[in-house]
Design an enzyme around this catalytic site. Structure first.
Site, PDB file in Angstrom:
ATOM      1  N   HIS A 118       0.871  -1.181   0.000  1.00 40.48           N
ATOM      2  CA  HIS A 118       0.000   0.000   0.000  1.00 40.48           C
ATOM      3  C   HIS A 118       0.905   1.228   0.000  1.00 40.48           C
ATOM      4  O   HIS A 118       1.721   1.418   0.895  1.00 40.48           O
ATOM      5  CB  HIS A 118      -0.912   0.021   1.226  1.00 40.48           C
ATOM      6  CG  HIS A 118      -1.930   1.133   1.168  1.00 40.48           C
ATOM      7  ND1 HIS A 118      -3.212   0.936   0.699  1.00 40.48           N
ATOM      8  CD2 HIS A 118      -1.849   2.445   1.495  1.00 40.48           C
ATOM      9  CE1 HIS A 118      -3.872   2.080   0.746  1.00 40.48           C
ATOM     10  NE2 HIS A 118      -3.060   3.014   1.222  1.00 40.48           N
ATOM     11  N   CYS A 119       0.740   2.056  -1.024  1.00 36.06           N
ATOM     12  CA  CYS A 119       1.637   3.206  -1.213  1.00 36.06           C
ATOM     13  C   CYS A 119       0.943   4.502  -0.809  1.00 36.06           C
ATOM     14  O   CYS A 119      -0.097   4.849  -1.375  1.00 36.06           O
ATOM     15  CB  CYS A 119       2.081   3.283  -2.676  1.00 36.06           C
ATOM     16  SG  CYS A 119       3.218   4.642  -3.016  1.00 36.06           S
ATOM     17  N   VAL A 120       1.518   5.200   0.162  1.00 32.05           N
ATOM     18  CA  VAL A 120       0.911   6.455   0.613  1.00 32.05           C
ATOM     19  C   VAL A 120       1.050   7.549  -0.444  1.00 32.05           C
ATOM     20  O   VAL A 120       0.241   8.481  -0.487  1.00 32.05           O
ATOM     21  CB  VAL A 120       1.543   6.929   1.943  1.00 32.05           C
ATOM     22  CG1 VAL A 120       1.250   5.940   3.055  1.00 32.05           C
ATOM     23  CG2 VAL A 120       3.050   7.136   1.792  1.00 32.05           C
ATOM     24  N   VAL A 179      -1.840   6.957  -2.684  1.00 29.17           N
ATOM     25  CA  VAL A 179      -3.076   6.835  -1.921  1.00 29.17           C
ATOM     26  C   VAL A 179      -3.892   5.639  -2.419  1.00 29.17           C
ATOM     27  O   VAL A 179      -5.105   5.725  -2.606  1.00 29.17           O
ATOM     28  CB  VAL A 179      -3.929   8.129  -2.010  1.00 29.17           C
ATOM     29  CG1 VAL A 179      -4.898   8.194  -0.846  1.00 29.17           C
ATOM     30  CG2 VAL A 179      -3.062   9.363  -2.018  1.00 29.17           C
ATOM     31  N   ASN A 180      -3.202   4.541  -2.653  1.00 27.54           N
ATOM     32  CA  ASN A 180      -3.867   3.368  -3.205  1.00 27.54           C
ATOM     33  C   ASN A 180      -2.980   2.147  -2.984  1.00 27.54           C
ATOM     34  O   ASN A 180      -1.782   2.280  -2.737  1.00 27.54           O
ATOM     35  CB  ASN A 180      -4.111   3.560  -4.711  1.00 27.54           C
ATOM     36  CG  ASN A 180      -5.147   2.617  -5.281  1.00 27.54           C
ATOM     37  OD1 ASN A 180      -5.763   1.829  -4.549  1.00 27.54           O
ATOM     38  ND2 ASN A 180      -5.361   2.694  -6.578  1.00 27.54           N
TER      39      ASN A 180
END
Length: 315
Positions: A162-164, A167-168
């Site tokens: 999950h990549c900040v 945002v997904n």
């Protein structure tokens, strides 16, 4: 012990809630960095040089501006493709395929099973069968290479992480776009860094420095920002190139660290095609051809070819 476990669960919950709360803040931060870079390179430095410098310097400025805008378009296209593309959720009521001859589950499955049976085939199921995967949080079966994301609160097909920044989740359906985002970000930040290098060096020489205090400060900050991003993104890019070449994800690389062989590793060319498709015209853009989507089940995130001699491998 129970209180410690409850406290840990609460901390994880707060952490995931905080990540979800970042949302548009991270997107605005990315756009702000792009905006500062655009102002410094185009408006403050190379834009004026295009019209008010010597012929040679004007040609160099034109080349830099054309390359900068081309890479910027591809960067933003890839970025928003990752942000807006569904990473791949488990279809409703999805169930593992039953092998009619063996009366067993598809050997692509792994981990634990502690859920409901499979209707008419329930009698053939062994609850202890390690090849069946079931998510207790989602209360559903898990396809091959699927993992539960605590931030999204659901299972993601071929989840990488999950990549900040986007945002997904990065999963089966947007992993190509994420790799392209890293690629174009590295090229763009490297271009900005090299283009501003002479201006940055000018801060430490005795020569006259042209520009207002505002443009000079923007040049200094932009150079440092882009140099930092270029170096850090290069590390991530190298890591994901190695993962791509081995047909694995960040999560799977950790899970299979004790296994020298990987069942999904079909050779670097086929591994690459499982992510980028077979149509070369689409390799450098965040999209797939209709033909690739039709002929390559791996692009849908539910089916993956394996090495026959490693079909019993469990992950």
């Amino acid at each position: 012990m129970q209180r410690s476990g409850a406290a840990m669960a609460w901390n994880v919950f707060k952490f995931c809630t905080a990540l979800r709360g970042l949302g548009s803040i991270m997107i605005l931060l990315v756009l702000a960095i792009v905006g500062v870079s655009y102002y410094t390179l185009v408006i403050a430095n190379y834009g004026p040089a295009l019209f008010h410098a010597s012929f040679l310097e004007s040609l160099i400025a034109l080349a830099v501006l054309l390359l900068f805008h081309s890479l910027l378009v591809m960067l933003l296209w890839s970025y928003f493709s990752v942000v807006t593309t569904e990473p791949g959720g488990v279809p409703p009521n999805w169930k593992p395929v039953v092998d009619e001859e063996k009366g067993d589950m598809d050997p692509l499955m792994a981990s634990e099973y502690n859920g409901p049976g499979l209707g008419s085939n329930e009698s053939t199921m062994d609850p202890a069968n390690p090849r069946i995967r079931f998510c207790r949080k989602c209360n559903q079966f898990k396809p091959p290479r699927c993992h539960h994301c605590s931030v999204c609160g659901r299972c993601i097909l071929k989840m990488d992480h999950h990549c900040v920044w986007v945002v997904n989740c990065v999963g089966a359906l947007n992993y190509k776009y994420f790799c392209l985002f890293l690629f174009y970000t590295f090229l763009e930040t490297t271009l900005v860094t090299l283009s501003l290098l002479r201006y940055f060096v000018g801060f430490f020489t005795d020569g006259e420095i042209l520009g207002t205090p505002g443009t000079l400060a923007a040049t200094f900050i932009t150079f440092i920002l882009n140099l930092s991003f270029a170096l850090s993104v290069l590390g991530f890019l190298i890591m994901h190139i190695s993962l791509l070449a081995a047909n694995t994800t960040t999560i799977e690389a950790y899970e299979k660290k004790s296994s020298p062989r990987w069942r999904y590793d079909l050779g670097w060319k086929k591994n690459f095609e499982q992510v980028f498709g077979m149509d070369k015209k689409y390799w450098l853009i965040p999209a797939y051809s209709e033909e690739d989507l039709r002929r390559m089940p791996a692009l849908q995130g539910l089916e993956y070819p394996t090495k026959p001699d490693l079909d019993g491998q469990q992950f």
